[in-house]
Write an enzyme that holds these catalytic residues in place. Structure first.
Site, PDB file in Angstrom:
ATOM      1  N   TYR A 129      40.076 -69.700  -4.820  1.00 56.70           N
ATOM      2  CA  TYR A 129      39.890 -68.899  -3.674  1.00 56.70           C
ATOM      3  C   TYR A 129      39.384 -67.455  -4.149  1.00 56.70           C
ATOM      4  O   TYR A 129      40.056 -66.775  -4.978  1.00 56.70           O
ATOM      5  CB  TYR A 129      41.017 -68.568  -2.802  1.00 56.70           C
ATOM      6  CG  TYR A 129      40.689 -67.711  -1.459  1.00 56.70           C
ATOM      7  CD1 TYR A 129      40.684 -68.617  -0.395  1.00 56.70           C
ATOM      8  CD2 TYR A 129      40.592 -66.414  -1.502  1.00 56.70           C
ATOM      9  CE1 TYR A 129      40.452 -68.057   0.771  1.00 56.70           C
ATOM     10  CE2 TYR A 129      40.383 -66.031  -0.181  1.00 56.70           C
ATOM     11  CZ  TYR A 129      39.952 -66.471   1.095  1.00 56.70           C
ATOM     12  OH  TYR A 129      39.860 -66.022   1.997  1.00 56.70           O
ATOM     13  N   GLN A 188      42.111 -71.093   6.600  1.00 54.24           N
ATOM     14  CA  GLN A 188      41.389 -72.557   6.906  1.00 54.24           C
ATOM     15  C   GLN A 188      40.805 -72.863   5.652  1.00 54.24           C
ATOM     16  O   GLN A 188      40.596 -74.079   5.395  1.00 54.24           O
ATOM     17  CB  GLN A 188      40.405 -72.254   8.031  1.00 54.24           C
ATOM     18  CG  GLN A 188      39.482 -71.257   8.008  1.00 54.24           C
ATOM     19  CD  GLN A 188      39.828 -69.993   8.544  1.00 54.24           C
ATOM     20  OE1 GLN A 188      40.653 -69.606   8.533  1.00 54.24           O
ATOM     21  NE2 GLN A 188      38.601 -69.004   8.698  1.00 54.24           N
ATOM     22  N   ASN A 211      44.351 -62.322   1.133  1.00 49.75           N
ATOM     23  CA  ASN A 211      45.068 -61.489   2.055  1.00 49.75           C
ATOM     24  C   ASN A 211      46.389 -62.307   2.590  1.00 49.75           C
ATOM     25  O   ASN A 211      46.777 -63.290   1.973  1.00 49.75           O
ATOM     26  CB  ASN A 211      44.134 -61.168   3.295  1.00 49.75           C
ATOM     27  CG  ASN A 211      43.827 -62.229   4.181  1.00 49.75           C
ATOM     28  OD1 ASN A 211      44.195 -63.451   4.158  1.00 49.75           O
ATOM     29  ND2 ASN A 211      42.828 -62.090   4.926  1.00 49.75           N
ATOM     30  N   GLN A 256      44.920 -48.728 -10.682  1.00 49.00           N
ATOM     31  CA  GLN A 256      45.566 -49.517  -9.910  1.00 49.00           C
ATOM     32  C   GLN A 256      45.773 -48.923  -8.520  1.00 49.00           C
ATOM     33  O   GLN A 256      45.644 -49.745  -7.509  1.00 49.00           O
ATOM     34  CB  GLN A 256      46.899 -50.128 -10.602  1.00 49.00           C
ATOM     35  CG  GLN A 256      46.741 -50.449 -11.790  1.00 49.00           C
ATOM     36  CD  GLN A 256      45.738 -51.903 -11.683  1.00 49.00           C
ATOM     37  OE1 GLN A 256      46.012 -52.730 -11.069  1.00 49.00           O
ATOM     38  NE2 GLN A 256      44.684 -51.799 -12.543  1.00 49.00           N
ATOM     39  N   GLU A 323      53.579 -55.822 -13.452  1.00 48.00           N
ATOM     40  CA  GLU A 323      52.353 -56.355 -13.687  1.00 48.00           C
ATOM     41  C   GLU A 323      51.483 -55.947 -14.925  1.00 48.00           C
ATOM     42  O   GLU A 323      51.210 -56.670 -15.849  1.00 48.00           O
ATOM     43  CB  GLU A 323      51.301 -56.173 -12.500  1.00 48.00           C
ATOM     44  CG  GLU A 323      49.967 -57.114 -12.400  1.00 48.00           C
ATOM     45  CD  GLU A 323      49.117 -56.711 -11.306  1.00 48.00           C
ATOM     46  OE1 GLU A 323      48.146 -57.656 -11.182  1.00 48.00           O
ATOM     47  OE2 GLU A 323      49.275 -55.906 -10.606  1.00 48.00           O
ATOM     48  N   HIS A 324      51.400 -54.656 -14.983  1.00 55.59           N
ATOM     49  CA  HIS A 324      50.774 -54.029 -16.369  1.00 55.59           C
ATOM     50  C   HIS A 324      51.470 -52.795 -16.783  1.00 55.59           C
ATOM     51  O   HIS A 324      52.225 -52.198 -16.129  1.00 55.59           O
ATOM     52  CB  HIS A 324      49.517 -53.232 -15.960  1.00 55.59           C
ATOM     53  CG  HIS A 324      48.443 -54.503 -14.991  1.00 55.59           C
ATOM     54  ND1 HIS A 324      48.385 -54.111 -13.780  1.00 55.59           N
ATOM     55  CD2 HIS A 324      47.822 -55.402 -15.497  1.00 55.59           C
ATOM     56  CE1 HIS A 324      47.535 -54.925 -13.182  1.00 55.59           C
ATOM     57  NE2 HIS A 324      47.054 -55.912 -14.224  1.00 55.59           N
ATOM     58  N   ASP A 357      41.453 -56.133 -17.389  1.00 53.12           N
ATOM     59  CA  ASP A 357      40.961 -56.358 -16.198  1.00 53.12           C
ATOM     60  C   ASP A 357      39.699 -57.005 -16.003  1.00 53.12           C
ATOM     61  O   ASP A 357      39.067 -58.011 -15.456  1.00 53.12           O
ATOM     62  CB  ASP A 357      40.698 -55.518 -15.248  1.00 53.12           C
ATOM     63  CG  ASP A 357      41.980 -54.814 -14.438  1.00 53.12           C
ATOM     64  OD1 ASP A 357      42.910 -55.715 -14.237  1.00 53.12           O
ATOM     65  OD2 ASP A 357      42.059 -54.050 -13.673  1.00 53.12           O
TER      66      ASP A 357
END
Length: 428
Positions: A129, A188, A211, A256, A323-324, A357
């Site tokens: 996605y 969907q 999202n 970030q 996360e980082h 990143d």
């Protein structure tokens, strides 16, 4: 922005309360998502096209929902040369890094004569996605598709919301070898990947950010398909001393914060004057930053400065499980080696998180919301599975069989016991 002094008597209580705060206020979308998933499951492509008309205001058909090879080529050609070069550079480094993660099959014969082992096999089909709009990042394509490609996944299907597709995203798809792209987004799209819909065949696993609707769909569909993780807002912790340029550290914290008003940036330093200089640098940068509105909201509502001895930083980082985390210090390993819970660690004064990143080669799909306590970042292990191998001959079965019978009887499973006992010389 919150400021904490490690020396305050109530530091631990206040710090824990800060960590327990819920960032962002996602709408309760689960009920709506459930309806979308059921419609796609039962009505297939008709429901998918209907949702595209209702939500995305585009009129697609089963023939036009797929992005053509010509569109992919045109998008790649439209991408500026320096961006194409950077995409190729990043893809090569991501490919090289993840190639080193390939595990080996194992096989051996133990002391009882049983042949044992395991083998690794790639998933057959994976869905990726890729969000649309401002979040349509070519790096998302590379970080999700290249490891799948390295793992040997046969089919990689990408979905992205309809509309004008970002040329750089198409260039990244081409670089990653993704030729199956569908112009559909939202819950969907996740449903179509899980159940199949018209020309879209189902996949075994779905990866990639999205999202609240996409996340809710992935949560509900786990078990029908595999998923990578339930991603939350971005996070960074920077551990820095006063030898750093405050403007550099400010930029790292903003890197970030600009993602999302619910993102979180935390500075840990032992110098109050340096902390004040970083705060001032952030204020100055926010005046001209194109993403300043989101970054300012993130820093205001979820940012923090912790004044603490640097020797305490590993324990603080572990409590945050970010996360980082950057250790912008000389000899950073003296502290970073004590960190147990972090998605990715960046060492030294010239290793900003932004390198990770894009082009370091390590994956930027990392655990958020303190999930680094129990989860790793995306890797080829997300696209392969391990199968156990067992082989007995009569002699080795004679060793294992009686113990199998005893345990099966103890558990009240007579057919299990029978399955072993009938093969023993004594029969049943």
């Amino acid at each position: 922005m919150r400021r904490f002094l490690f020396s305050d008597p109530d530091f631990q209580t206040a710090f824990k309360a800060f960590l327990d705060e819920r960032r962002g206020s996602p709408a309760d979308v689960d009920a709506a998502v459930a309806g979308v998933l059921e419609a796609v499951r039962t009505q297939g492509i008709e429901a998918l096209l209907d949702y595209s008309r209702r939500f995305d205001k585009v009129d697609l058909t089963a023939e036009t929902i797929r992005v053509t090879a010509e569109e992919i080529e045109a998008g790649a050609a439209e991408t500026p040369a320096d961006v194409r070069e950077a995409i190729a550079f990043a893809a090569a480094r991501i490919r090289a890094y993840h190639s080193r993660q390939r595990p080996a099959d194992q096989a051996w014969t133990d002391e009882a004569g049983v042949e044992l082992g395991w083998r690794w096999t790639p998933l057959e089909a994976v869905g990726v996605y890729v969000p649309g709009g401002r979040a349509a990042y070519p790096s998302t394509v590379l970080m999700n598709a290249v490891p799948a490609q390295v793992a040997g996944v046969d089919r990689i299907a990408m979905v992205t919301p309809p509309g004008k597709l970002q040329p750089a995203v198409l260039a990244a798809a081409k670089e990653a070898g993704v030729t199956e792209i569908w112009r559909v987004g939202g819950a969907q799209a996740v449903a179509a990947l899980a159940y199949g819909a018209g020309p879209i065949q189902p996949v075994d696993k779905i990866v990639g950010p999205g999202n609240a609707y996409v996340t809710a769909a992935k949560r509900r569909l786990y078990g029908v398909v595999g998923i990578d993780a339930l991603a939350g807002p971005s996070e960074i912790v920077v551990v820095a001393d006063n030898k750093n340029n405050p403007d550099w550290i400010a930029a790292d914290l903003l890197s970030q914060a600009e993602h999302d008003p619910a993102a979180q940036s935390i500075l840990i330093t032992d110098d109050e004057a340096f902390a004040a200089a970083v705060e001032q640098a952030i204020a100055e940068r926010l005046k001209t930053l194109a993403t300043g509105e989101d970054a300012a909201a993130s820093w205001r509502d979820h940012g923090a400065v912790i004044i603490a001895p640097l020797d305490e930083s590993p324990a603080l980082v572990d409590a945050i499980a970010p996360e980082h985390v950057e250790f912008a210090l000389d000899n950073p390993e003296r502290l970073s080696d004590r960190v147990r819970h972090a998605g990715a660690i960046f060492l030294g004064r010239v290793t900003p998180e932004a390198i990770g990143d894009y082009v370091a080669g390590s994956n930027h799909v990392l655990p958020t919301s303190r999930a680094a306590r129990f989860q790793s970042g995306l890797s080829i292990y997300d696209f392969i599975k391990r199968t156990s191998i067992v082989k007995c001959d009569p002699a080795s079965f004679a060793v294992l069989g009686p113990h199998t019978v005893a345990l099966a009887k103890a558990e009240g499973l007579p057919a299990h016991a029978l399955s072993a006992s009938v093969r023993l010389p004594s029969g049943d």
